[in-house]
Design a protein around this motif. Structure first.
Motif, short mmCIF file in Angstrom:
data_model
loop_
_atom_site.label_atom_id
_atom_site.label_comp_id
_atom_site.label_asym_id
_atom_site.label_seq_id
_atom_site.Cartn_x
_atom_site.Cartn_y
_atom_site.Cartn_z
N ILE A 42 -10.70 15.65 43.17
CA ILE A 42 -9.77 15.48 42.04
C ILE A 42 -8.76 14.39 42.34
O ILE A 42 -8.44 13.53 41.48
CB ILE A 42 -9.07 16.81 41.74
N ALA A 43 -8.27 14.37 43.58
CA ALA A 43 -7.30 13.34 43.95
C ALA A 43 -7.94 11.95 43.93
O ALA A 43 -7.32 10.98 43.49
CB ALA A 43 -6.72 13.65 45.32
N LEU A 44 -9.19 11.85 44.40
CA LEU A 44 -9.86 10.54 44.43
C LEU A 44 -10.21 10.07 43.03
O LEU A 44 -10.17 8.86 42.74
CB LEU A 44 -11.11 10.63 45.29
N VAL A 45 -10.58 10.99 42.13
CA VAL A 45 -10.89 10.59 40.76
C VAL A 45 -9.67 10.00 40.08
O VAL A 45 -9.74 8.98 39.38
CB VAL A 45 -11.42 11.81 39.97
N ALA A 46 -8.51 10.62 40.34
CA ALA A 46 -7.29 10.07 39.75
C ALA A 46 -6.92 8.73 40.38
O ALA A 46 -6.38 7.83 39.71
CB ALA A 46 -6.14 11.06 39.92
N ALA A 47 -7.21 8.58 41.69
CA ALA A 47 -6.83 7.35 42.37
C ALA A 47 -7.80 6.20 42.11
O ALA A 47 -7.41 5.03 42.22
CB ALA A 47 -6.74 7.60 43.87
N SER A 50 -9.51 3.31 37.99
CA SER A 50 -9.66 1.91 37.57
C SER A 50 -10.92 1.25 38.10
O SER A 50 -11.25 0.13 37.70
CB SER A 50 -8.43 1.11 38.02
N LEU A 51 -11.65 1.89 39.00
CA LEU A 51 -12.86 1.31 39.57
C LEU A 51 -14.04 1.52 38.65
O LEU A 51 -14.02 2.37 37.75
CB LEU A 51 -13.14 1.92 40.95
N ALA A 55 -18.60 2.20 42.17
CA ALA A 55 -17.62 2.43 43.22
C ALA A 55 -17.20 3.89 43.26
O ALA A 55 -17.05 4.48 44.34
CB ALA A 55 -16.40 1.53 43.00
N GLN A 56 -17.01 4.49 42.09
CA GLN A 56 -16.65 5.91 42.06
C GLN A 56 -17.77 6.79 42.62
O GLN A 56 -17.50 7.78 43.31
CB GLN A 56 -16.32 6.32 40.62
N PHE A 57 -19.02 6.42 42.34
CA PHE A 57 -20.15 7.18 42.88
C PHE A 57 -20.20 7.06 44.40
O PHE A 57 -20.46 8.05 45.10
CB PHE A 57 -21.45 6.68 42.25
#
Length: 308
Positions: A42-47, A50-51, A55-57
């Motif tokens: 959850i923290a990484l999705v919010a951070a 913008s990618l 990159a998110q995957f």
């Protein structure tokens, strides 16, 4: 119990962990790991909002590998086989020889655990643990490890009767180095349970053990000393030497107390064994003739009553 042999040829008796306790430990570890994974995700999705999607995957895959694969491996390596779930259940991962695991053992267990625990929801691990005589899953087989129980129920210990006072210190010059550990265990087991034995059987067993101990020390049993009193005095002398060796020569001024032996793990019940514990057989010197009666010519009591 499972007997493991160390590199120094010392037999260790360890209690392998069975499926229920291991499953509970794994479940606790997974709950903690999944909770940490959800929070970090959850923290990484919010951070990384913008990618782009690629990159998110990649970040999500790296998070999965680090938290669900890398973290358990690191924890087992740093704690020498005790994860949070194993700590709560009183379990530990050890090598086949009973030693602590290292990084390579934890790495093999963790990588194979991804397949047999995470991808198959633990089905393969459960089947392998049920088939194995020591409850090992595939990760343990390939890593050469075993999950054992560290906390076992405390068993009541037997009381070692002290020798008669007139035998105190009489065997201080006796050479006990040639007496094998198995014979010491047999003598101690007899002394703690001799009151439960039939008098005739117990007396014959005491004579046999006393002859074996005398043969390995090279000194016959003194005439007029009952075999039970002789065994008790020799065991006390060995105990006193162990205490002096552990705490220094000035630690024991007289006969050693019986507490060190009483604090050791109890031997299995004598009635469950058809014979005394085996020990290495060596050429035995013929014991000296001893009188059949208990008469010693000493008015002081011995504390041991021969059979009628």
């Amino acid at each position: 119990m499972s007997e493991l042999v160390t590199g120094e040829a010392v037999a260790l008796e360890l209690r392998p962990a069975r499926l229920p306790s291991r499953a509970l430990a794994v479940l606790l570890d997974l709950v903690v790991a999944v909770a940490a994974y959800v929070v970090v995700t959850i923290a990484l999705v919010a951070a990384t909002a913008s990618l782009d999607d690629a990159a998110q995957f990649a970040v999500s895959i790296a998070t999965f590998v680090l938290l669900l694969v890398g973290a358990p491996i690191a924890v087992e390596t740093l704690s020498h086989g005790r994860s949070l779930g194993k700590l709560a259940c009183g379990l530990r991962v050890v090598r086949d020889d009973g030693g602590p695991i290292r990084f390579r053992h934890a790495l093999v267990r963790g990588l194979i655990g991804v397949v047999e625990i995470l991808m198959t929801f633990g089905v393969i691990a459960c089947i392998a643990s049920l088939v194995s005589s020591r409850g090992r899953r595939l990760g343990d087989v390939f890593a050469g490890t075993l999950v054992v129980r560290e906390r076992v129920p405390a068993a009541p210990t037997g009381f070692l009767p002290p020798p008669p006072p007139w035998l105190a210190g009489r065997f201080s010059e006796l050479d006990l180095s040639a007496v094998p550990d198995g014979l010491w265990l047999a003598v101690r087991q007899y002394l703690t349970r001799m009151q439960q034995l039939d008098p005739q059987v117990g007396w014959a067993m005491a004579e046999r053990l006393a002859s074996d101990v005398a043969a390995r020390t090279g000194t016959p049993v003194p005439q007029g000393v009952p075999p039970t009193a002789y065994l008790a005095a020799v065991v006390q002398e060995r105990q006193a030497r162990e205490v002096r060796r552990a705490f220094g020569n000035g630690a024991v001024a007289g006969p050693a107390p019986t507490a060190p032996y009483e604090s050791r793990p109890a031997m299995p019940p004598y009635e469950a064994q058809p014979a005394m514990p085996s020990y290495e057989s060596r050429p035995a010197a013929p014991p000296a003739e001893r009188p059949a009666t208990e008469a010693t010519g000493n008015p002081r009591p011995t504390g041991f009553v021969p059979p009628a």
